[in-house]
Design a protein around this motif. Structure first.
Motif, PDB file in Angstrom:
ATOM      1  N   TRP A  40       0.843  -1.195   0.000  1.00 48.36           N
ATOM      2  CA  TRP A  40       0.000   0.000   0.000  1.00 48.36           C
ATOM      3  C   TRP A  40       0.880   1.247   0.000  1.00 48.36           C
ATOM      4  O   TRP A  40       1.553   1.552   0.984  1.00 48.36           O
ATOM      5  CB  TRP A  40      -0.909   0.008   1.231  1.00 48.36           C
ATOM      6  N   ASN A  41       0.888   1.935  -1.156  1.00 45.42           N
ATOM      7  CA  ASN A  41       1.639   3.188  -1.295  1.00 45.42           C
ATOM      8  C   ASN A  41       3.072   3.022  -0.764  1.00 45.42           C
ATOM      9  O   ASN A  41       3.606   3.865  -0.058  1.00 45.42           O
ATOM     10  CB  ASN A  41       0.931   4.322  -0.553  1.00 45.42           C
ATOM     11  N   PHE A  42       3.714   1.919  -1.142  1.00 46.13           N
ATOM     12  CA  PHE A  42       4.986   1.514  -0.526  1.00 46.13           C
ATOM     13  C   PHE A  42       6.169   2.103  -1.291  1.00 46.13           C
ATOM     14  O   PHE A  42       6.248   1.999  -2.516  1.00 46.13           O
ATOM     15  CB  PHE A  42       5.073  -0.015  -0.511  1.00 46.13           C
ATOM     16  N   SER A  43       7.075   2.719  -0.543  1.00 46.40           N
ATOM     17  CA  SER A  43       8.312   3.269  -1.108  1.00 46.40           C
ATOM     18  C   SER A  43       9.479   2.821  -0.235  1.00 46.40           C
ATOM     19  O   SER A  43       9.342   2.664   0.983  1.00 46.40           O
ATOM     20  CB  SER A  43       8.272   4.804  -1.163  1.00 46.40           C
ATOM     21  N   VAL A  44      10.642   2.643  -0.873  1.00 46.32           N
ATOM     22  CA  VAL A  44      11.815   2.163  -0.128  1.00 46.32           C
ATOM     23  C   VAL A  44      13.077   2.696  -0.794  1.00 46.32           C
ATOM     24  O   VAL A  44      13.110   2.950  -1.998  1.00 46.32           O
ATOM     25  CB  VAL A  44      11.835   0.615  -0.092  1.00 46.32           C
ATOM     26  N   ARG A  45      14.104   2.900   0.018  1.00 43.94           N
ATOM     27  CA  ARG A  45      15.427   3.285  -0.471  1.00 43.94           C
ATOM     28  C   ARG A  45      16.465   2.436   0.257  1.00 43.94           C
ATOM     29  O   ARG A  45      16.221   1.943   1.361  1.00 43.94           O
ATOM     30  CB  ARG A  45      15.687   4.780  -0.267  1.00 43.94           C
ATOM     31  N   TYR A  46      17.634   2.286  -0.379  1.00 47.89           N
ATOM     32  CA  TYR A  46      18.655   1.428   0.206  1.00 47.89           C
ATOM     33  C   TYR A  46      19.278   2.057   1.450  1.00 47.89           C
ATOM     34  O   TYR A  46      19.546   1.361   2.429  1.00 47.89           O
ATOM     35  CB  TYR A  46      19.752   1.121  -0.819  1.00 47.89           C
ATOM     36  N   GLN A  47      19.524   3.335   1.417  1.00 52.50           N
ATOM     37  CA  GLN A  47      20.133   4.023   2.552  1.00 52.50           C
ATOM     38  C   GLN A  47      19.520   5.405   2.647  1.00 52.50           C
ATOM     39  O   GLN A  47      19.055   5.968   1.635  1.00 52.50           O
ATOM     40  CB  GLN A  47      21.656   4.151   2.379  1.00 52.50           C
ATOM     41  N   PRO A  48      19.512   5.967   3.850  1.00 53.23           N
ATOM     42  CA  PRO A  48      19.010   7.345   3.978  1.00 53.23           C
ATOM     43  C   PRO A  48      19.812   8.294   3.100  1.00 53.23           C
ATOM     44  O   PRO A  48      21.029   8.228   3.035  1.00 53.23           O
ATOM     45  CB  PRO A  48      19.208   7.641   5.469  1.00 53.23           C
ATOM     46  N   GLY A  49      19.116   9.155   2.439  1.00 53.06           N
ATOM     47  CA  GLY A  49      19.758  10.126   1.569  1.00 53.06           C
ATOM     48  C   GLY A  49      19.834   9.706   0.123  1.00 53.06           C
ATOM     49  O   GLY A  49      20.114  10.543  -0.740  1.00 53.06           O
ATOM     50  N   LEU A  50      19.603   8.418  -0.164  1.00 52.10           N
ATOM     51  CA  LEU A  50      19.621   7.950  -1.551  1.00 52.10           C
ATOM     52  C   LEU A  50      18.230   8.053  -2.159  1.00 52.10           C
ATOM     53  O   LEU A  50      17.236   8.225  -1.462  1.00 52.10           O
ATOM     54  CB  LEU A  50      20.117   6.502  -1.613  1.00 52.10           C
ATOM     55  N   GLU A  51      18.190   7.915  -3.485  1.00 51.24           N
ATOM     56  CA  GLU A  51      16.910   7.988  -4.177  1.00 51.24           C
ATOM     57  C   GLU A  51      16.069   6.750  -3.883  1.00 51.24           C
ATOM     58  O   GLU A  51      16.580   5.702  -3.482  1.00 51.24           O
ATOM     59  CB  GLU A  51      17.147   8.114  -5.686  1.00 51.24           C
ATOM     60  N   LEU A  52      14.768   6.895  -4.092  1.00 53.40           N
ATOM     61  CA  LEU A  52      13.861   5.775  -3.871  1.00 53.40           C
ATOM     62  C   LEU A  52      14.110   4.691  -4.909  1.00 53.40           C
ATOM     63  O   LEU A  52      14.277   4.963  -6.102  1.00 53.40           O
ATOM     64  CB  LEU A  52      12.406   6.244  -3.955  1.00 53.40           C
ATOM     65  N   VAL A  53      14.147   3.445  -4.425  1.00 61.72           N
ATOM     66  CA  VAL A  53      14.286   2.308  -5.323  1.00 61.72           C
ATOM     67  C   VAL A  53      12.916   1.865  -5.807  1.00 61.72           C
ATOM     68  O   VAL A  53      12.726   1.537  -6.987  1.00 61.72           O
ATOM     69  CB  VAL A  53      15.020   1.151  -4.616  1.00 61.72           C
ATOM     70  N   LEU A  54      11.945   1.813  -4.905  1.00 61.93           N
ATOM     71  CA  LEU A  54      10.553   1.556  -5.245  1.00 61.93           C
ATOM     72  C   LEU A  54       9.746   2.782  -4.857  1.00 61.93           C
ATOM     73  O   LEU A  54       9.875   3.295  -3.736  1.00 61.93           O
ATOM     74  CB  LEU A  54      10.035   0.318  -4.503  1.00 61.93           C
TER      75      LEU A  54
ATOM     76  N   PRO B 141       9.138  -7.641   1.809  1.00 61.56           N
ATOM     77  CA  PRO B 141       8.305  -8.329   2.812  1.00 61.56           C
ATOM     78  C   PRO B 141       9.114  -8.890   3.972  1.00 61.56           C
ATOM     79  O   PRO B 141       8.594  -9.055   5.073  1.00 61.56           O
ATOM     80  CB  PRO B 141       7.638  -9.448   2.005  1.00 61.56           C
ATOM     81  N   PHE B 142      10.378  -9.190   3.767  1.00 60.80           N
ATOM     82  CA  PHE B 142      11.238  -9.694   4.840  1.00 60.80           C
ATOM     83  C   PHE B 142      11.817  -8.567   5.690  1.00 60.80           C
ATOM     84  O   PHE B 142      12.528  -8.825   6.642  1.00 60.80           O
ATOM     85  CB  PHE B 142      12.390 -10.510   4.246  1.00 60.80           C
ATOM     86  N   ARG B 143      11.551  -7.325   5.297  1.00 59.46           N
ATOM     87  CA  ARG B 143      12.086  -6.136   5.963  1.00 59.46           C
ATOM     88  C   ARG B 143      13.614  -6.098   5.906  1.00 59.46           C
ATOM     89  O   ARG B 143      14.267  -5.551   6.797  1.00 59.46           O
ATOM     90  CB  ARG B 143      11.599  -6.049   7.410  1.00 59.46           C
ATOM     91  N   ILE B 144      14.189  -6.705   4.873  1.00 56.42           N
ATOM     92  CA  ILE B 144      15.611  -6.485   4.601  1.00 56.42           C
ATOM     93  C   ILE B 144      15.804  -5.022   4.246  1.00 56.42           C
ATOM     94  O   ILE B 144      16.802  -4.393   4.614  1.00 56.42           O
ATOM     95  CB  ILE B 144      16.088  -7.406   3.460  1.00 56.42           C
ATOM     96  N   LEU B 145      14.850  -4.483   3.529  1.00 53.59           N
ATOM     97  CA  LEU B 145      14.785  -3.054   3.256  1.00 53.59           C
ATOM     98  C   LEU B 145      13.556  -2.504   3.976  1.00 53.59           C
ATOM     99  O   LEU B 145      12.445  -3.006   3.795  1.00 53.59           O
ATOM    100  CB  LEU B 145      14.676  -2.788   1.753  1.00 53.59           C
ATOM    101  N   GLU B 146      13.778  -1.498   4.801  1.00 52.23           N
ATOM    102  CA  GLU B 146      12.670  -0.918   5.564  1.00 52.23           C
ATOM    103  C   GLU B 146      11.967   0.151   4.740  1.00 52.23           C
ATOM    104  O   GLU B 146      12.585   0.830   3.908  1.00 52.23           O
ATOM    105  CB  GLU B 146      13.179  -0.317   6.873  1.00 52.23           C
ATOM    106  N   ALA B 147      10.678   0.282   4.987  1.00 50.07           N
ATOM    107  CA  ALA B 147       9.852   1.204   4.203  1.00 50.07           C
ATOM    108  C   ALA B 147      10.224   2.649   4.490  1.00 50.07           C
ATOM    109  O   ALA B 147      10.443   3.030   5.641  1.00 50.07           O
ATOM    110  CB  ALA B 147       8.380   0.968   4.527  1.00 50.07           C
ATOM    111  N   ALA B 148      10.308   3.431   3.422  1.00 46.08           N
ATOM    112  CA  ALA B 148      10.437   4.875   3.571  1.00 46.08           C
ATOM    113  C   ALA B 148       9.060   5.511   3.741  1.00 46.08           C
ATOM    114  O   ALA B 148       8.890   6.461   4.503  1.00 46.08           O
ATOM    115  CB  ALA B 148      11.159   5.474   2.359  1.00 46.08           C
ATOM    116  N   GLU B 149       8.078   4.955   3.025  1.00 48.08           N
ATOM    117  CA  GLU B 149       6.681   5.365   3.160  1.00 48.08           C
ATOM    118  C   GLU B 149       5.807   4.142   2.905  1.00 48.08           C
ATOM    119  O   GLU B 149       6.227   3.159   2.313  1.00 48.08           O
ATOM    120  CB  GLU B 149       6.323   6.474   2.146  1.00 48.08           C
ATOM    121  N   GLY B 150       4.557   4.209   3.353  1.00 45.13           N
ATOM    122  CA  GLY B 150       3.602   3.151   3.088  1.00 45.13           C
ATOM    123  C   GLY B 150       3.837   1.938   3.976  1.00 45.13           C
ATOM    124  O   GLY B 150       4.583   1.978   4.966  1.00 45.13           O
ATOM    125  N   GLU B 151       3.195   0.826   3.605  1.00 42.00           N
ATOM    126  CA  GLU B 151       3.297  -0.373   4.422  1.00 42.00           C
ATOM    127  C   GLU B 151       3.022  -1.602   3.569  1.00 42.00           C
ATOM    128  O   GLU B 151       2.504  -1.517   2.460  1.00 42.00           O
ATOM    129  CB  GLU B 151       2.310  -0.321   5.578  1.00 42.00           C
TER     130      GLU B 151
END
Length: 1398
Positions: free
Chosen positions: A1215-1229, A1259-1269
């Motif tokens: 749901w409206n899910f966004s993620v980035r590899y590290q803080p300060g980097l661009e969104l990957v999803l 889904p494994f939370r290897i990458l934590e959500a920047a936004e959404g869930e």
């Protein structure tokens, strides 16, 4: 002598018992004048032999050379003038003494030899004549005495008795003084010497004689290192003798000589010829075959260096022999109130001269330089062997295991052997001296020393056994796999299992460390107490056997000084035995490795192609080959030249082995193997170097822009270059860590394309790329229309889609060719090829798409750790010491250690003062009345200080073990680092600098490093306190000496820190290059770059040598300059006693000087150990910094645990899910929203970098959500703990990972499943047959993923999926059924079209 001179040779009343001493004219004209002549006569043969083997051209005849020659001629004329004057007196009837003929003749011949030697040195290219400098120096010194005597005699008599000889002597004195001054100037470089184009040549080469002996040539670098951090460009270039090429060739020549001797011996044994008796086995009388001896080769290589070092050491031993004698003379001088005052000053000077250890430092420098050269030689020999050695899997060949332990042991052992031999030599030469003071009582002390040697030996052997046992618990292998497999551990939530295993091994290791600490404390106790116990027993026996025996100051303190000399060899002897064992084992292991069979470079017949030759001929491929213990191939095939041939077959049939046969990587039993033209090879596992992408593709060839661009386009790398931060100049890291699997394979393929070879060996290069990329590569590179069209191509593949386009197909089964021929012909047979198609072909071949996504995230992961973690070049903060003391060892432990050492120092001073008072005690009727009390108190104080040291050592060692446990526990419990940390940090840095090397330093190095400077500090302070208290006049020179000492310390510590950093930085590329070579030997050999890689390895070793050599020189520079301060302490302590001879008692003088004699080594070791401590404490800093890294979410959240039986339906919603590899980097999803219903099959597709892998990790939370869930069965995964979430999900990772454990452990570490379940899983994975063939079954020990390497992945049936998710740059581009997506003719349609599916 009296007859030669016509007068008395020695007159004690004139030379000793007088306030105005002088030597007799006979002594001056004979022995004093002969000393320089004797020296030159003894040194000349050896020096001429040295010059004969070290020719450097010739020196141009300069004004300096002419002046030196003129001085020699004048001196020769002066000598002959004295001789002719003696004949003149004889003719006129004055009958001069024979000495006036002998001495001028001997001196004249000697200076004539010196003049001829000057000329010979020009011809040999000598710029700084050391032998002549030493010759002119005693000439001047020996002439000083007659210089004074003649003036005093002339003044006393008012005239000169012999004006001619008076004049010639002063002319002679002026000439030899001028010759000594001129000898200090260097000649010009040899005329035909090679020009040194290096802008920074080593100053040692051009240094003068005294500069080389005192290491003054290093001072410039010491000052530079103090002013600013040293850089690589500041390091000096290597001399020709230190370069790898030279030293390796020398060792290789010696090793080949050993091999030839062994071969001749084996041939003699085989032919039945007689051999030497030493090679015959006594039992049975059969000759024993001789193996080539690598230790003998090493000795042959280092022979000249060993001989040179023995000369330095022997000369120093002779000087050290008289070291206790000046102390005895000084005490007798103080005890004799009527002795002339002048006597004390030469005694003080003699003590200073005997304390100088320049020759000892030359010996150590020679040894260490020899060891550095040996290190380079062994590294080069092993590297050259690896290039042609068939390294079995799991052998673990590395520099650490094969070469460097032997060198390190040799490095530590050689100086110890020299010191031990030196001290034992003194003991053997000097025994008459102690008995003349203490009589047979000395035997009691010697007996104690002899008895303590087995004790120390037993302790050393037990500690060695503990070290060997500790290696069983070393978790280096397990910890080396954890960084690479951390992603798997996190996905499967296996961290607790592996954490428990590591902690179990760690506890066993710490238990052995604690036992070693107790043994080390016992060794420290005996080391500290030996001098006192030996002195105690010797004096006790001495005063007990006869009541008239009185231990005066001379007997007591001279004996203490001698026993202190015995302390060093007694403690070094067990280390030498242990070191010899380690050296023997290491050298034998190297010998075994070097004796292994090599690949036969002629097993494959290689022919060149003539310019006009057509490419239609056929070449024979192997008739028979064999891989030891793995697979037998029996082949009889021919491949048409210029054709595209495919090699197919089931897993384990020998496809890759066939490629290895063509490359000459396997042993051929019979039949010809012929390859015509050059070869290019693409291995199944892409081999990537740690360099730029362009350098990986060029692979040593010159850049051709047109051909290079063609290779990039054909291998579909242009789009990837746009994504890399520096394009094709991007450093892609060790093993291509910054590239995905598909990208690595395409780089490997581009390397082959750029090569423009005649024969291309392609070992399944398409299995690691997406299906549409595979089609592109086949069409543009491999296929009939590709850039390799017209070249001979041997392609190992499992992709049946490309088989119809093959010219020739070889089907293998069980190591044999079951079928071979064109595709249409093979389809008509119901043989192995038909079975192969049935097993690998899908139900609907016209509607399938292979996902094949083995690529990883495409973002650049070039970020590195903060500079704080690798701050080698900066000073360590005091807070790091405080953290180690307070949080690691404990504050109370530190306070206890300091108090115990303080008590030890007080007890040591008390025992020495008590011995001094005992020796000064007044005698009644020729005896002392309080002998028992004196002896008892001395014994109590001696034992007390030993006990205090032992308790302090135990406290320190146990505290260090506790610190190691706490620091490792903090580090291990940080296994919850986020996955981004492992993406941005190379595994080698984590392993070598943190989990292995740093922990090793904290465990075993840091505590002894703290112990030594702490002990040296207390010894130095005690010595200064005793000296100042005994001779208060010494206070005057204390401040200047302290300033000199602190200055030397500041210069050395700063410079050595920078040199250590450069040494560490330059050593890592050696390991990396060696590791790259081991893993890529087949590629290197296939491309014919073995010689290039050998040159690269030598260059890296030379680079490391450039920093190692100055570091060795810095240690010698430190010892020379700090020993100068220590020698000044000895001199001024003796001088203070001489000046104030009426105030201190003989006992106090003996106490003061005996402490001064020990202060030199204490001061030097304190500086060196403080530098080592500062370098080693960095390990604590790095571990602490790692412990501060932010961790991932908690494993369990008590308030957010899911209900029992959760995730039964498996409905996933983004749901409206966004993620980035590290803080300060661009969104990957970006704002991803979708729902996958229960039981629905969904495919995720997209081009490289679209975010496919990232979507599966979320889904494994290897990458934590920047936004959404993300919700699974209605629950937000962000609200629950990771170990409540991850075990309920499953995933097949892109990169296969197997840990070095049993197969059962790799499948089910928690033991949840039955054996039947495990076998069912193996059957579904097509591994049932392989595992069933292993005797161990499920307990089969896996050594790595290569045990199960198989790229037989069946294509996924995308057209049978319910829906397909198409990603584009991290966003949902399309999400529908495959049919609808094809009809929409969007991104999915384009990918299917590129893959040839529509």
């Amino acid at each position: 002598m009296d007859a030669l001179c016509g007068s008395k040779f020695w007159d004690a009343n004139r030379s000793v018992h007088t306030d105005d001493p002088d030597l007799t004219p006979c002594f001056q004209n004979s022995l004093l004048a002969w000393v320089p002549c004797i020296y030159l006569g003894a040194a000349l043969p050896c020096y001429l032999f040295h010059l004969r083997h070290h020719h450097r051209g010739y020196v141009i005849l300069s004004p300096l050379s002419r002046l030196k020659t003129a001085l020699g001629v004048l001196l020769w004329c002066i000598s002959w003038a004295d001789l002719f004057y003696a004949f003149h007196d004889l003719v006129h009837g004055w009958a001069p003494a024979p000495i006036f003929f002998i001495t001028p003749l001997l001196v004249g011949v000697t200076v004539r030899l010196a003049t001829l030697l000057i000329r010979h040195e020009w011809l040999q290219g000598v710029q700084s004549p050391g032998v002549l400098i030493i010759f002119w120096f005693p000439c001047v010194v020996c002439a000083v005495v007659p210089f004074r005597s003649k003036i005093l005699s002339a003044v006393a008599k008012g005239k000169t008795s012999d004006p001619f000889r008076f004049a010639t002597f002063y002319i002679y004195f002026a000439l030899v003084l001028f010759a000594l001054i001129l000898s200090r100037f260097r000649e010009q470089p040899p005329f035909f010497s090679p020009k040194n184009a290096d802008p920074n040549p080593s100053p040692e080469v051009s240094a003068g004689f005294f500069s080389r002996r005192s290491f003054w040539w290093f001072t410039k670098m010491a000052i530079l290192g103090y002013r600013r951090p040293l850089e690589e460009q500041d390091l000096w270039s290597l001399t020709e003798e230190d370069r790898s090429q030279v030293v390796v060739d020398r060792l290789m020549e010696a090793w080949k000589k050993q091999q030839k001797q062994a071969a001749r011996h084996r041939a003699a044994v085989a032919s039945g010829k007689s051999v030497s008796g030493e090679d015959v086995v006594l039992l049975g009388g059969r000759p024993r075959p001789r193996e080539p001896s690598f230790p003998r080769a090493v000795l042959a290589t280092c022979g000249s260096g060993i001989f040179k070092s023995i000369c330095f050491r022997s000369t120093q031993d002779l000087l050290s022999f008289v070291n206790p004698q000046p102390l005895s003379i000084l005490i007798r001088f103080i005890s004799n109130p009527v002795a002339s005052t002048w006597w004390g000053f030469p005694v003080a000077g003699l003590m200073f001269a005997c304390s100088v250890t320049l020759l000892s430092q030359q010996y150590l420098h020679c040894i260490y330089v020899m060891v550095l050269r040996l290190r380079s030689a062994i590294t080069g020999v092993i590297y050259r062997k690896v290039r042609w050695n068939r390294v079995p899997r799991g052998l673990g060949v590395s520099l650490t295991l094969l070469g460097w332990p032997a060198v390190v042991a040799f490095l530590c052992l050689c100086p110890s052997v020299g010191v031990c031999a030196h001290s034992l030599g003194i003991c053997l030469i000097d025994p008459p001296m102690p008995p003349q003071n203490l009589g047979p009582s000395i035997l009691a002390g010697v007996a104690l020393i002899v008895l303590l040697v087995p004790l120390n030996g037993a302790v050393a052997l037990k500690m060695r056994a503990l070290q060997v046992g500790q290696m069983k618990f070393k978790c280096t292998k397990l910890m080396s796999e954890i960084p690479g497999g951390f992603k798997v551990l996190k996905l499967y939530a296996w961290e607790p299992v592996f954490l428990g295993k590591v902690e179990g091994l760690r506890e066993d290791e710490l238990r052995m460390l604690r036992q070693s600490a107790y043994l080390q404390a016992i060794s420290t106790f005996t080391w500290v107490c030996t001098p006192f116990l030996v002195t105690l027993i010797t004096l006790g026996v001495y005063v007990s056997v006869d009541q008239n025996n009185v231990p005066d100051a001379e007997k007591a303190f001279v004996s203490v000084s001698l026993f202190n000399i015995l302390k060093t060899p007694r403690n070094l002897l067990p280390q030498i035995i242990s070191g010899l064992v380690q050296i023997s084992l290491s050298l034998k292991r190297i010998q075994h490795f070097l004796s292994q069979d090599e690949l036969d470079p002629h097993c494959v017949e290689r022919k060149t192609i003539t310019p006009g030759e057509r490419l239609g001929k056929e070449i024979p491929i192997p008739t028979s080959a064999w891989v030891p213990g793995l697979l037998a191939l029996s082949l009889d095939i021919q491949g048409p030249k210029g054709a595209l041939a495919a090699v197919v077959g089931p897993v384990g049939c020998g496809k890759s082995s066939l490629v290895s046969v063509l490359l000459g990587e396997m042993e051929k039993l019979e039949g010809p193997v012929c390859v015509k033209g050059s070869v290019a090879y693409v291995p199944q596992q892409a081999w990537i170097q740690n360099c730029t992408l362009q350098e990986n593709i060029l692979f040593g060839r010159a850049l051709d822009p047109k051909r290079y661009q063609q290779a990039l386009e054909a291998c579909a790398l242009l789009a990837d270059l746009e994504m890399l931060p520096a394009g094709d100049q991007t450093e892609i890291g060790e093993k291509g860590i910054h590239l995905s699997g598909g990208q690595r394979q395409r780089v490997s393929l581009a390397r082959a394309v750029y090569r423009e070879a005649d024969l291309f060996m392609l070992d399944d290069p398409l299995s690691a790329v997406d299906s549409h990329v595979a089609k592109h590569l086949f069409d543009q590179v491999i296929g009939p229309e590709g850039v390799l069209a017209g070249k001979t191509r041997v392609l190992v593949t499992h992709s049946i889609n490309f088989l119809p386009q093959m010219d020739f197909i070889i089907v293998l089964a069980d190591g044999q060719v079951s079928e071979a021929g064109p595709y249409p012909a093979l389809l008509q047979h119901s043989g192995s090829f038909a079975n192969f198609l049935c097993n690998y072909a899908p139900d609907k071949p016209e509607k399938n798409l292979k996902e094949g996504s083995r690529t990883g995230p495409q973002q650049s992961r070039g970020s590195r750790e903060s500079s704080v973690l690798d701050r080698h070049g900066l000073q360590v903060k005091l807070s790091v010491f405080w953290d180690y003391a307070n949080e690691g060892m404990g504050l109370y432990t530190i306070v206890a250690i300091c108090l115990l050492y303080l008590g030890h120092s007080v007890a040591a001073i008390g025992a020495s003062v008590w011995l001094s008072a005992w020796s000064d005690e007044a005698m009644v009727d020729g005896r002392q009345n309080n002998t028992s009390v004196r002896l008892g108190v001395y014994a109590a104080l001696s034992v007390l200080q030993g006990l205090l040291v032992m308790v302090s050592a135990i406290t320190l060692m146990v505290g260090s073990v506790q610190a190691a446990r706490s620091l490792q526990r903090v580090l291990l419990h940080k296994m919850r680092w986020p996955q981004s940390f492992f993406h941005t940090t190379p595994s080698g840095r984590i392993l070598n600098r943190r989990l292995s090397k740093d922990i090793y330093v904290i465990d075993e190095v840091l505590a002894p490093t703290i112990l030594l400077p702490l002990n040296s500090f207390h010894n130095s302070i005690s010595a200064f306190v005793v000296i100042i208290a005994s001779t208060p006049l010494f206070t005057v020179v204390t401040l200047p000496l302290a300033v000199l000492y602190i200055a030397g310390q500041r210069f050395y510590v700063a410079t050595s820190r920078h040199l250590k950093r450069l040494d560490s930085v330059s050593r890592s590329p050696i390991y990396s290059h060696f590791s790259e070579t081991v893993t890529g030997t087949s590629v290197i050999r296939a491309y014919g770059r073995s010689q290039d890689f050998k040159a690269i390895s030598d260059a890296k070793v030379d680079t490391n040598m450039r920093s190692s050599y100055p570091y060795v020189a810095s240690n010698r520079w430190l010892w020379v300059h700090v020993e100068s301060v220590g020698n000044c302490v000895v001199f001024f302590a003796a001088l203070s006693a001489v000046i104030g001879r009426n105030s201190p008692s003989p006992g106090l003088v003996g106490l003061s000087v005996s402490y001064a004699l020990q202060i030199t080594i204490s001061l030097t070791w304190m500086i060196q150990m403080m530098s080592d401590l500062e370098s080693n404490i960095v390990a604590v800093e790095r571990v602490k910094e790692y412990s501060k890294i932010e961790t991932e979410a908690p494993w369990v959240v008590e308030g957010g645990r899911p209900p029992a039986g959760w995730s039964l339906r498996g409905e996933v919603e983004f749901w409206n899910f966004s993620v980035r590899y590290q803080p300060g980097l661009e969104l990957v999803l970006s704002y991803l929203s979708l729902r996958v219903h229960t039981g629905e099959k969904a495919g995720i597709v997209g081009r490289t970098g679209a975010g496919k892998s990232s979507t599966t990790l979320c889904p494994f939370r290897i990458l934590e959500a920047a936004e959404g869930e993300i919700r699974i069965d209605g629950l937000n995964v962000a609200d629950m703990g990771l170990h409540d979430l991850r075990p309920q999900l499953t995933v097949i990772p892109q990169d296969p990972i197997l840990f070095s454990a049993s197969l059962r452990m790799n499948l089910d570490p928690f033991g949840y499943y039955s054996e039947a379940d495990l076998w069912r899983a193996l059957e579904l994975s097509h591994l049932h047959t392989f595992v069933g063939s292993q005797p161990e079954g499920l307990d089969f020990q896996c050594s790595g993923v290569e045990d199960f390497v198989s790229n037989d992945t069946e294509p996924d049936h995308f057209f049978s999926l319910a829906r397909v998710l198409v990603l584009d740059r991290g966003t949902v581009a399309e999400f529908d059924s495959p049919a609808n997506l094809i009809a929409a003719r969007g991104i999915f349609y384009g990918m299917a079209r590129d893959a040839g599916l529509v």
